[in-house]
Design a protein around this motif. Structure first.
Motif, mmCIF file in Angstrom:
data_model
loop_
_atom_site.group_PDB
_atom_site.id
_atom_site.type_symbol
_atom_site.label_atom_id
_atom_site.label_comp_id
_atom_site.label_asym_id
_atom_site.label_seq_id
_atom_site.Cartn_x
_atom_site.Cartn_y
_atom_site.Cartn_z
ATOM 1 N N UNK A 1 0.830 -1.207 0.000
ATOM 2 C CA UNK A 1 0.000 0.000 0.000
ATOM 3 C C UNK A 1 0.862 1.253 0.000
ATOM 4 N N UNK A 2 1.883 1.285 0.845
ATOM 5 C CA UNK A 2 2.711 2.480 0.970
ATOM 6 C C UNK A 2 3.467 2.783 -0.321
ATOM 7 N N UNK B 1 8.084 5.286 3.685
ATOM 8 C CA UNK B 1 8.481 4.781 5.008
ATOM 9 C C UNK B 1 7.686 5.491 6.102
ATOM 10 N N UNK B 2 7.485 6.791 5.928
ATOM 11 C CA UNK B 2 6.728 7.546 6.931
ATOM 12 C C UNK B 2 5.284 7.067 7.006
ATOM 13 N N UNK B 3 4.685 6.790 5.860
ATOM 14 C CA UNK B 3 3.298 6.294 5.855
ATOM 15 C C UNK B 3 3.237 4.935 6.551
ATOM 16 N N UNK C 1 -5.139 5.419 5.290
ATOM 17 C CA UNK C 1 -5.532 6.651 4.600
ATOM 18 C C UNK C 1 -5.190 7.874 5.436
ATOM 19 N N UNK C 2 -5.439 7.805 6.729
ATOM 20 C CA UNK C 2 -5.090 8.938 7.593
ATOM 21 C C UNK C 2 -3.587 9.178 7.597
ATOM 22 N N UNK C 3 -2.813 8.103 7.637
ATOM 23 C CA UNK C 3 -1.359 8.253 7.635
ATOM 24 C C UNK C 3 -0.866 8.839 6.316
#
Length: 944
Positions: A418-419, A439-441, A463-465
């Motif tokens: 997903x990321x 990576x942050x997500x 989704x929020x991330x």
């Protein structure tokens, strides 16, 4: 209805909940009654001999439980909570690509308020829904009968309150809340239709929903449902699933606010369904043990007396339907349309579809699918191995409510995919995303799941991330990150109705446009080029496209090049076609007739016969009938109706449009026919008498604008020759002008122009009146209004343009700046508001009057200030010749012509035997010998 026994399989749970209410509640009696009632509802629903299968709409858990139960039970009759008159259309789902919606449509109402029309009811169907699995099983399994038992679409509107005549906002009995108006194109696939939803589970009590969202640490209801119901029930057995769903339905039912009208509609639906079930069981002799009733969990916890199959249940009388004629069909739907209509969170239906696909693969289930279903992939899976049915009802609720959820491990591969994909998709849409953002997500998703007490990140956490880490401050494109997440997790899947499931009109349209060589079922915009000169066979396609342009939304068939108007057909045309995107509009057009021509003819007749019909709309309908249909009989019918509407009108608000259209129609008929049709002649004579009658009132009425009065005079003056040739009397117009007493300055100027046109006010006197106005300081501030009236006078008296230029130029030349500058903005706004189409006449006249270069302007003298040039002296020699003899023998016409041209004199004495002539006639003949010779030639030709 008998109360449940205090014992039974749920006795221990009932006692436990009652003790908890006494220990923790401030009002233990009220809470204990609610909790005990919930358990009683579960006990009652499971005790019915006919198995009730509670569902939630678009719930993968319900769909999975349905697949398992159908393979285990193999019912012979399925009672489905769906409008009973929509049942015959379900077989057409084979020819469609889901999601689609089953629709009932009515445009001609009989028994409902006129303001409600047109009426539309839709029932959306997706693959990840329990009702579709039941439909596919029933239609594809031999010997299985599918019976829709919910109230008809006619009863849906019968049960709505009628305290107002506007459109019904939303079907509260079906959705439990008002309809959310869609904004986007795909959101509008259902239009303003009332949605009928199977298994709507949402708290009707706002405080309860807020409480659940707050303690569940989620933002909206769809996320709470996925976290606390969908995931725990995905792998639950059948008994646990049924008991939990009825428990939730009973909880939401008992904790909703008191709304008697909504509660009555819900209970009437339940009485209706159980009445239809009893009727079918009695008529078919089916065994209730072989039947399955699929309904919403809300209705599974019903407490009406007709619930169940008790022989002593009271009868329920179903009201007859109204005389409204309903038409049925399938329309395309989409995930976003379902979310918008039923108030779901954006992307929730797409996430449900992705969860359904993943759950099938994980469980190894093979879902039911209609044979020939478009757009679906054949899933390889095994037939579910189901446990043996248990004997009797056992308490599964206690264990489910007390057991801790089994923590599911983090699926790093799925989250990592997903990321990576969201970063790639964001870069394609203009975001400056990188591997660091991926990576942050990933890390933020895990962090958010931990903060929300979740063992693994959900799609909502992801989704929020993504929004937090990628969408920094602005959205570079038309899609934000949350929308990109929805696309990534499943996308807004849009359904399509197949060719065989379309109404006859839609199929006829596609067949007639086949020569274009385009795949019109695609949702993309396609360009069609038509060279009618090189390929005359494309003429019928062009005619059909112009019809669709008139009947369907603007972007369905949009002309890029070419036009169709009276007397003009383009040789080359270019079109942008989006029939696939606007399939719903094309399908609903098919509800009105068999061909496009028939629908347009019906609409034109309704337009001119409707309560809001006016003369202008009737003339517009005549133009459409000529340009689009070419039906002379229909044109005569509509034109006759236009004459009737004109004679019945008591206002002149539409006079400008009436004048413009009748002029255009008369010019068209003069160019294409030997004589105008009878209705045109009747329209001119009726309009001449009608406007002459209303003219004095319109001049005096303050509510009637100067533009309308100018249009009336334009009709009377420009069509006067036609009206007089048809028997009208010019004295009508003269009397009307003489009786007019306007007070407004603009109308006064308009009346002066009308009197000048009739020869009652010479130009010299009109010029003197305008000079007096400019010389009067009290009138100068209102002079722009007089100019506005003179501009409107160009409609009936176009020859007045030089005078208007003269008056305006004189005002600019004489008035000082302190007087001129304050009313200059008023002059501009007045001309823009009342005569935008007449100002170009003034501009052209000014261009002919004023010099074209700046140096020439210094030496230029206005023509109206130049002294009159005296006529050149004429020789006193008496003319002679045969022409003079001819004219002298007919002195009366010669004197009349000479008087009109400004000449006068006496015929001098001639010798005996010679014709007598006057000096004025002699001067005229000497100055224009060629004219006299031409006249003599014509007279000789006539004599021969």
């Amino acid at each position: 209805m008998t109360a449940a026994s205090p014992g039974g399989p749920f006795g221990a749970l009932r006692d436990q909940l009652t003790d908890a209410a006494a220990a923790f509640a401030d009002s233990p009696d009220a809470l204990a009654g609610i909790l005990a009632g919930i358990v009683d509802d579960v006990d009652r629903a499971l005790a019915v001999p006919l198995e009730i299968f509670p569902v939630c709409h678009h719930s993968p858990a319900s769909a999975l439980a349905m697949v398992r139960r159908l393979r285990e039970k193999k019912p012979k009759v399925i009672y489905l909570e769906l409008c009973e008159d929509l049942g015959p259309l379900l077989g057409e789902l084979r020819n469609c690509r889901l999601p689609v919606a089953v629709q009932a449509f009515a445009s001609e109402l009989d028994g409902f308020p006129a303001g409600w029309g047109p009426l539309s009811v839709v029932a959306p169907v997706t693959e990840a829904s329990a009702e579709y699995q039941a439909i596919a099983y029933a239609l594809e399994t031999p010997g299985v009968e599918l019976v829709c038992v919910d109230r008809s679409t006619d009863h849906v509107f019968q049960w709505l309150p009628r305290d107002r005549d506007d459109r019904p906002g939303g079907e509260a009995g079906a959705t439990g809340r008002d309809e959310t108006p869609p904004d986007a194109d795909d959101d509008a696939l259902h239009g303003d239709a009332v949605g009928v939803e199977i298994g709507d589970l949402r708290p009707g009590f706002a405080e309860l929903e807020t409480h659940l969202l707050h303690h569940g640490k989620v933002r909206h209801w769809s996320e709470w449902w996925d976290q606390y119901v969908e995931q725990p029930l995905a792998a639950a057995d059948h008994d646990t699933y049924r008991q939990v769903m009825v428990l939730i339905g009973s909880l939401f039912r008992r904790l909703r606010p008191a709304r008697p009208e909504k509660q009555e509609r819900d209970e009437d639906r339940e009485r209706y369904m159980w009445t239809r079930i009893r009727e079918h069981l009695a008529a078919s002799g089916a065994d209730p043990a072989d039947c399955l009733h699929v309904c919403g969990a809300f209705h599974a916890a019903s407490r009406v007396a007709q619930f169940g199959l008790a022989p002593d249940a009271p009868a329920y009388e179903i009201e007859p339907r109204t005389a409204t004629r309903w038409r049925y069909g399938l329309i395309p739907s989409s995930h976003s349309a379902i979310e918008a209509q039923f108030g779901l969170a954006g992307g929730s239906v797409s996430i449900a579809a992705a969860t359904w696909t993943k759950s099938l693969t994980r469980a190894g289930l093979r879902p039911y699918r209609l044979d020939g279903q478009q757009g679906g992939r054949t899933r390889k899976g095994r037939t579910a191995v189901v446990p043996a049915p248990t004997g009797g009802v056992t308490d599964r609720l206690s264990g489910f409510l007390t057991a801790a959820g089994e923590p599911a491990g983090l699926d790093e591969a799925e989250l990592r995919g997903w990321c990576v994909d969201i970063v790639r998709l964001a870069r394609r849409n203009g975001y400056l995303a990188s591997t660091a953002d991926a990576i942050a997500v990933f890390e933020t998703s895990i962090l958010l799941a931990g903060l929300r007490n979740r063992a693994r990140p959900t799609p909502y956490d992801f989704a929020d991330a993504a929004v937090t880490c990628i969408e920094k401050d602005v959205v570079p494109g038309r899609r934000d990150v949350r929308r990109l997440c929805e696309i990534l997790l499943g996308g807004d899947r849009v359904g399509q109705v197949g060719y065989d499931a379309l109404p006859p009109l839609a199929r006829d349209v596609l067949d007639r446009l086949a020569p274009l060589g385009l795949d019109l079922e695609k949702r993309t915009v396609q360009r069609a080029l038509l060279d009618l000169h090189a390929d005359p066979g494309l003429g019928p396609c062009s005619d059909l496209l112009w019809l669709l342009r008139h009947l369907l939304p603007g972007d369905t068939a949009r002309p890029i090049m070419g036009e169709r108007r009276l007397g003009h057909r383009s040789v080359r045309e270019s079109w942008d076609l989006a029939l696939g995107r606007n399939q719903r509009a094309l399908i609903e057009l098919g509800y009105e007739g068999v061909t496009v021509e028939q629908v347009l003819e019906q609409r034109l007749r309704r337009t001119v016969r409707g309560p809001e019909a006016s003369t202008a709309t009737a003339l517009a309908a005549v133009e459409d009938a000529i340009t689009l249909l070419g039906a002379p009989r229909l044109v005569d019918e509509l034109g006759t109706r236009a004459v009737e509407l004109l004679a019945a009108e008591r206002t002149v608000d539409d006079a400008p449009e009436v004048l413009r259209r009748i002029r255009r129609l008369l010019a068209h008929h003069r160019a294409t026919a030997p004589a105008p049709p009878g209705w045109c002649e009747a329209f001119v004579t009726a309009g001449y008498a009608h406007y002459c009658t209303l003219l004095p009132t319109a001049f005096a009425d303050e509510q009637t604008g100067v533009r309308q009065v100018g249009a009336m005079l334009g009709f009377l003056v420009s069509l006067e020759s036609v009206a007089l040739s048809l028997g009208c009397d010019r004295s009508q117009l003269e009397l009307a002008v003489a009786q007019s007493r306007p007070a407004a300055p603009a109308k006064v100027a308009l009346l002066w122009a009308a009197r000048h046109q009739l020869g009652l006010l010479p130009l010299t006197e009109l010029r003197a009146r305008c000079a007096d106005l400019l010389a009067n300081p009290l009138v100068v501030p209102t002079f722009p209004q007089y100019l506005s009236g003179f501009v409107q006078a160009l409609e009936p008296v176009p020859g007045l343009a030089p005078f208007v230029v003269e008056v305006m130029s004189t005002a600019f030349a004489r008035l000082p700046d302190p007087v001129l500058l304050p009313w200059l903005p008023t002059l501009i706004t007045t001309l823009r508001a009342h005569g935008p189409e007449l100002v170009p006449l003034l501009v052209r006249e000014a261009g002919r009057t004023f010099p074209g270069t700046l140096p020439a302007l210094d030496a230029w003298t206005p023509p109206w200030t130049r002294p009159a040039v005296p006529a050149a002296p004429v020789s006193a020699a008496a003319p002679a010749g045969p022409v003079v003899a001819l004219l002298a023998g007919h002195r009366e016409p010669v004197d009349a012509v000479a008087g009109l041209l400004g000449h006068s004199g006496d015929w001098p004495a001639e010798p005996v035997g010679q014709p007598v002539s006057r000096a004025g006639a002699a001067d005229l003949l000497t100055a224009h010998p060629h004219t006299a010779d031409a006249l003599a030639h014509l007279l000789r030709a006539g004599a021969r």
